[in-house]
Design a protein around this motif. Sequence first.
Motif, short mmCIF file in Angstrom:
data_model
loop_
_atom_site.label_atom_id
_atom_site.label_comp_id
_atom_site.label_asym_id
_atom_site.label_seq_id
_atom_site.Cartn_x
_atom_site.Cartn_y
_atom_site.Cartn_z
N GLU A 13 102.10 78.45 40.29
CA GLU A 13 101.19 78.50 41.43
C GLU A 13 101.28 77.24 42.11
OE1 GLU A 13 96.88 77.67 40.25
OE2 GLU A 13 96.24 78.40 42.26
N ARG B 24 95.39 83.48 40.39
CA ARG B 24 96.09 82.45 40.95
C ARG B 24 96.89 82.80 42.21
NH1 ARG B 24 95.97 77.73 37.64
NH2 ARG B 24 95.46 78.28 35.71
N ALA B 28 96.29 81.78 46.18
CA ALA B 28 97.41 81.17 46.92
C ALA B 28 97.80 82.01 48.08
CB ALA B 28 98.75 81.00 45.88
N TYR B 58 105.60 85.69 45.16
CA TYR B 58 104.93 85.12 44.06
C TYR B 58 105.53 85.53 42.95
CZ TYR B 58 101.33 82.65 41.73
OH TYR B 58 100.54 81.86 40.85
#
Lengths: 91, 90
Positions: A13, B24, B28, B58
């Motif tokens: 992240e 997450r 994001a 991601y």
Amino acid sequence: LRDFLLVYNRMTELCFRHCVCNLNYRLLTGREESCLDSCAARLVRANHRLMGAYVGLVPALLQRRAAEHGTPAGPSGLPASPDPAAGPAES
Amino acid sequence: MDPLRAQQLAAELEVEMMADMYNRMTQACHRKCVPPHYKESELSKGECVCLDRCVAKYLEVHERMGKKLTELSLQDEELLKRMQQGTGSA
């Protein structure tokens, strides 16, 4: 294993947030790839250093707390209670 | 530990970590692609495309991080072995 996997997710992240700014393409650019590699290495090294510092400092802290706990003073970590008011205020 | 029980625990942990990764990623990508302007309820085409690309990137980053972590931990293991061999032979 759980802690390691949580660290892995947090790293993903953090590095994604920091390194991936251009969402005009589906694939990672060369710049983003090198940023991600550096980010991963830095985070791992920072984590190692943090752990080393923590492991070095915690025994002394625990020893101090044990010594404080043994004394008849107030609860550790809290400020001493203020004195009660001297008397009624004069009008 | 019973191997079947170990397998079950590993599967549960994997599901939990995937859920954590998903949360997450959602956070994001929302931050990157959906600006906090709430005049319209529909997402624009640009925002939709951004979200698609964000998810793809991601997941790629996640895979890359995993490989990098494995590589770094193997390097650390090698270093530790060499140090131990060095102190052992001395």
